[in-house]
Design an enzyme around this catalytic site. Structure first.
Site, short mmCIF file in Angstrom:
data_model
loop_
_atom_site.label_atom_id
_atom_site.label_comp_id
_atom_site.label_asym_id
_atom_site.label_seq_id
_atom_site.Cartn_x
_atom_site.Cartn_y
_atom_site.Cartn_z
N GLU A 162 0.83 -1.21 0.00
CA GLU A 162 0.00 0.00 0.00
C GLU A 162 0.87 1.26 0.00
OE1 GLU A 162 -3.42 2.13 2.82
OE2 GLU A 162 -2.05 0.65 3.67
N GLU A 213 -11.29 2.45 7.01
CA GLU A 213 -10.15 2.84 7.82
C GLU A 213 -10.24 4.34 8.12
OE1 GLU A 213 -5.56 1.42 7.92
OE2 GLU A 213 -6.07 2.78 6.29
#
Length: 255
Positions: free
Chosen positions: A141, A238
């Site tokens: 990521e 998130e």
């Protein structure tokens, strides 16, 4: 509408971690993710998942000493032994918890340094091979420099290039909409272009990282496009709730 997974590190902080699984299920989530489960026995996490009736979507490999500034060892020359230890620990947890994906953090390192680049690619190969052996996917990521100064992997195109160069069937991209918007913008085009290599998606409003629909992006439209692109995985929530987690879940009904 995509399937959403509650991030239990950020959400449902009104109750202890062990109780967040049931809290997420009661709020309508069918899956959860979390940053690091390693403060708890893997068997306990597996039990909390089973009792609550929710699936695991993703968690991170150990980052090292977070309080001391570690954000993973994968790109750090000279820390390969430490890195392999974190991979093995994550795999031990993944076997018991049953997660479909593990996220490998890169660490704080110069993204242009040749030694760091070589170390990172070697680490990726090791982790991709190791996770493939137990049937768990590996994702990487890119993180924006505002939230994570000095992070090695800070560009989506570079991440895509690395995935293409390694050409490992077990390696995918973790596409965080929040980080993408801050780094590059052009979220919809990025999703369209990179969908073939995306393994997991996360979301939060920009710029404050709160509930979807509270920032500068048309999050409802983004979720619609995910359906149009045929994305079948979970979208990890998130984000940091602006107040009570459950009270802030109106955005799910709104879309």
């Amino acid at each position: 509408m995509p399937r959403f997974a509650a991030n239990l590190t950020m959400m449902f902080n009104e109750v202890p971690f062990s109780q967040r699984f049931k809290a997420a299920a009661d709020a309508g989530f069918g899956a959860v993710e979390f940053l690091f489960p390693y403060d708890h026995p893997a068997e306990s996490v597996a039990e909390w998942l089973q009792v609550a009736g929710v699936r695991p979507a993703l968690f991170n490999m150990p980052p090292g000493d977070w309080a001391a500034g570690d954000r993973g060892y994968a790109a750090l020359p000279g820390r390969q032994e430490d890195f392999r230890h974190t991979v093995n620990k994550a795999i031990d947890y993944a076997r018991i918890i049953g997660t479909p994906f593990l996220h490998m953090m890169a660490g704080i390192a110069d993204g242009t340094d040749a030694a760091a680049k070589r170390t990172y690619r070697d680490s990726l190969k090791f982790a991709a091979d190791a996770t493939a052996e137990i049937g768990v996917g590996l994702v990487i990521e890119p993180l924006n420099k505002r939230d994570m100064p000095g992070y090695f992997l800070d560009d989506f195109d570079r991440a895509a290039d690395i995935i293409a160069e390694l050409d490992h069937p077990n390696l995918k991209l973790q596409f965080d909409i929040y980080h993408r918007q801050i780094m590059h913008g052009d979220v919809l085009k990025g999703l369209e272009k990179m969908m073939p290599i995306i393994g997991h998606i996360q979301t939060a409003s920009v710029p404050k990282r709160n509930e979807p629909g509270t920032g500068e992006l048309n999050d409802a439209r983004i979720f619609q496009v995910l359906d149009e692109l045929g994305y079948g995985g979970y979208v990890g929530c998130e984000y940091r709730p602006t107040g009570d987690t459950v009270a802030g879940l109106g955005w799910m009904q709104a879309i």
